[in-house]
Design an enzyme around this catalytic site. Sequence first.
Site, PDB file in Angstrom:
ATOM      1  N   GLU A   1       0.858  -1.186   0.000  1.00  0.00           N
ATOM      2  CA  GLU A   1       0.000   0.000   0.000  1.00  0.00           C
ATOM      3  C   GLU A   1       0.889   1.230   0.000  1.00  0.00           C
ATOM      4  O   GLU A   1       1.938   1.252   0.644  1.00  0.00           O
ATOM      5  CB  GLU A   1      -0.926   0.027   1.215  1.00  0.00           C
ATOM      6  CG  GLU A   1      -1.775   1.298   1.257  1.00  0.00           C
ATOM      7  CD  GLU A   1      -3.011   1.189   2.121  1.00  0.00           C
ATOM      8  OE1 GLU A   1      -3.930   1.997   1.927  1.00  0.00           O
ATOM      9  OE2 GLU A   1      -3.066   0.293   2.982  1.00  0.00           O
TER      10      GLU A   1
ATOM     11  N   CYS B   1      -6.544   1.052   2.359  1.00  0.00           N
ATOM     12  CA  CYS B   1      -7.502   2.155   2.403  1.00  0.00           C
ATOM     13  C   CYS B   1      -7.424   3.069   1.187  1.00  0.00           C
ATOM     14  O   CYS B   1      -8.402   3.758   0.873  1.00  0.00           O
ATOM     15  CB  CYS B   1      -7.303   2.953   3.693  1.00  0.00           C
ATOM     16  SG  CYS B   1      -7.745   2.036   5.184  1.00  0.00           S
TER      17      CYS B   1
ATOM     18  N   ASN C   1     -12.263  -3.328   0.496  1.00  0.00           N
ATOM     19  CA  ASN C   1     -11.135  -3.482   1.409  1.00  0.00           C
ATOM     20  C   ASN C   1     -11.623  -3.797   2.818  1.00  0.00           C
ATOM     21  O   ASN C   1     -11.842  -4.950   3.151  1.00  0.00           O
ATOM     22  CB  ASN C   1     -10.277  -2.219   1.388  1.00  0.00           C
ATOM     23  CG  ASN C   1      -9.165  -2.250   2.412  1.00  0.00           C
ATOM     24  OD1 ASN C   1      -8.444  -3.234   2.494  1.00  0.00           O
ATOM     25  ND2 ASN C   1      -9.038  -1.220   3.214  1.00  0.00           N
ATOM     26  N   GLU C   2     -11.839  -2.792   3.638  1.00  0.00           N
ATOM     27  CA  GLU C   2     -12.275  -3.011   5.023  1.00  0.00           C
ATOM     28  C   GLU C   2     -13.696  -2.512   5.219  1.00  0.00           C
ATOM     29  O   GLU C   2     -14.012  -1.887   6.230  1.00  0.00           O
ATOM     30  CB  GLU C   2     -11.331  -2.297   6.004  1.00  0.00           C
ATOM     31  CG  GLU C   2     -10.019  -2.996   6.231  1.00  0.00           C
ATOM     32  CD  GLU C   2      -9.167  -2.305   7.291  1.00  0.00           C
ATOM     33  OE1 GLU C   2      -9.527  -1.182   7.705  1.00  0.00           O
ATOM     34  OE2 GLU C   2      -8.155  -2.888   7.701  1.00  0.00           O
TER      35      GLU C   2
END
Length: 663
Positions: A47, A242, A376-377
């Site tokens: 990331e 993120c 993603n989350e």
Amino acid sequence: MRMHKTLLGSLVLSATLSLSAQTNELVIQTKKLGAKIQPTMYGLFFEDINYAADGGLYAELVKNRSFEFPQHLMGWNTYGKVTVKDDGPFDRNPHYVRLSDPGHPHKHTGLDNEGFFGIGVKAGKEYRFSVWARLPEGGTEGKLRIELVKVNSNTENQAFATQNLVIDSKEWKKYQVILKPSMREAKSTLRIFLNSKGPIDLEHISLFPVDTWKGHENGLRKDLAQDLADIHPGVFRFPGGCIVEGTDLNTRYNWKNSVGPVENRPLNENRWQYTFTNRFFPDYYQSYGLGFYEYFLLSEEIGAEPLPILSCGLACQFQNSDPKAHVAVCDLGSYIQDALDLIEFANGAVTTKWGKVRADMGHPAPFNMKFVGIGNEQWGPEYPARLEPFIKAIRKAHPEIKIVGSSGPNSEGEQFEYLWPEMKRLKVDLVDEHFYRPESWFLKEGARYDNYDRKGPKVFAGEYACHGKGKKWNHFYASLLEAAFMTGLERNADVVQMATYAPLFAHVEGWQWRPDMIWFDNLNSVRTASYYVQQLYSQNKGTNVIPLTMNGKPVTGAEGQDGLFASAVWDAPTNSYIVKVVNTTDKALLVPLTFTGLKKHEKLMDGICIKLHSTELDSDNTLEHPYAILPRTTMPISITGTALDAQLEPYTFAIYKFKKVRK
């Protein structure tokens, strides 16, 4: 008196070890091959956080090279007559600068670039300066002087590398020269003088080391890419994290903007720019120079399966509570098409639209992508509602692609318990679990996957790291507990098929999140103890799990197991048994290894032992002391028949390897 104390101490230690040997025998059942270990079992998660891409893995040394930052001259200092224009040759990067005559024979026009925390260069190495330029008023010749300078210098000359560059066209054209520094300097400055009356227009000003990873011109920093290759990863997840979601939808990672000619890839605001006001970097942007093509190419070159993650239409939920900040389910069409087009970009024939883009970039052969992650989350019912139409579209068009869903940002709790059944209902292939947790969690979770559903989706431990309580930095004890926890991943390889530590990179001056696996400055990098844990697992993952027990039970650090964690595998290519044992205590332990089930005509050869150990639990490798904690190999390790009386020092991760041969 000293001799008496030494002898007494030895007797006490011997008695302690003898007692431990009675209860710490590890029994490895050789004749019972268990679950297949997937080639993707241990890998890497990338990331762009902590300046991991621009200023890090991406080898570009110039910040804001196309003048597209909202403050167009951020990263640049100008002198003389410099103006910013916005009608340049690249439609998605329209800005450029015009250098003009300053109006006095003793004044100078030009500009300096500060790079990323300075520009790091090495003596005797070659650096490729390139620029798109033109003579806007139809002149026949313009001249530039290109320099690397040390601004804060006591030497007679600031410049330590200089080249002249002639601009000879009124049309936009790419020019380049090679700079060869005479000194090593971590914080130099790139300086460009106008050496003729001008004017001259400059766009996409770039400086790369010639010696990049695999020699690619738009390449990667060689030492950092080598750090990744040396893991021997099975999977490479990108581009986040993120940043996939973005602070808002406008700043989500859009893969289509990251491919094609590098000069025309538009700037993107980095989601981490606004996140931490205590570690604030207002100049943190993504040039997209390191884009999806480069990620796929790197995956191929390091032997890892590519795993791209795409936006599901939800902006970062930590930063956006208003439902209007997200894409409505009925409006997801373009996002779903992005996913289908990505599969075409990665795997399509050169006759397809996106397959041709890949081919035009230099890779006619497909990348053979097998996995894609959607979201993603994310959490709450809004996530499965958006994931479902992606799954239907991908299954219909590309049933061969495995889809990765998410269990949210936590390793347990309400959202985790809600999302797992939803992932089963939607029949995703893998569920991405994330856990940044303290030491106590890692010590308790050795048996985490022992009772998972064997028929449901598989597990991708996509982001994890041990965060010390009150010690959120890299230290050996945290890496030791990661090694302990990973025995449970390995033992449950029928459920866990991928695992990636996170985050991967951090610049020592630009970090916002820690701990991290690899730290670097402008010229050097250091592999942490957590790096070596990942490397040891990846290089010794084997092909099949084999049962290993203590007193008939798996060794998970449970009560009565003396703080031990262990797992064992069979490795078919080398015909070897590999046993991993972690002592998480401050006691030396005898840990006898007993191999059962060998046939009469089989035996074990003397083997090797690799240990990662430190008595300084809060220490780790640093740029100043990069080799403080390293794996140490002992060979040969003599085995008597099918048994080894192994002694394990306090706080030690050990790997024992024995080859099976015919008598």
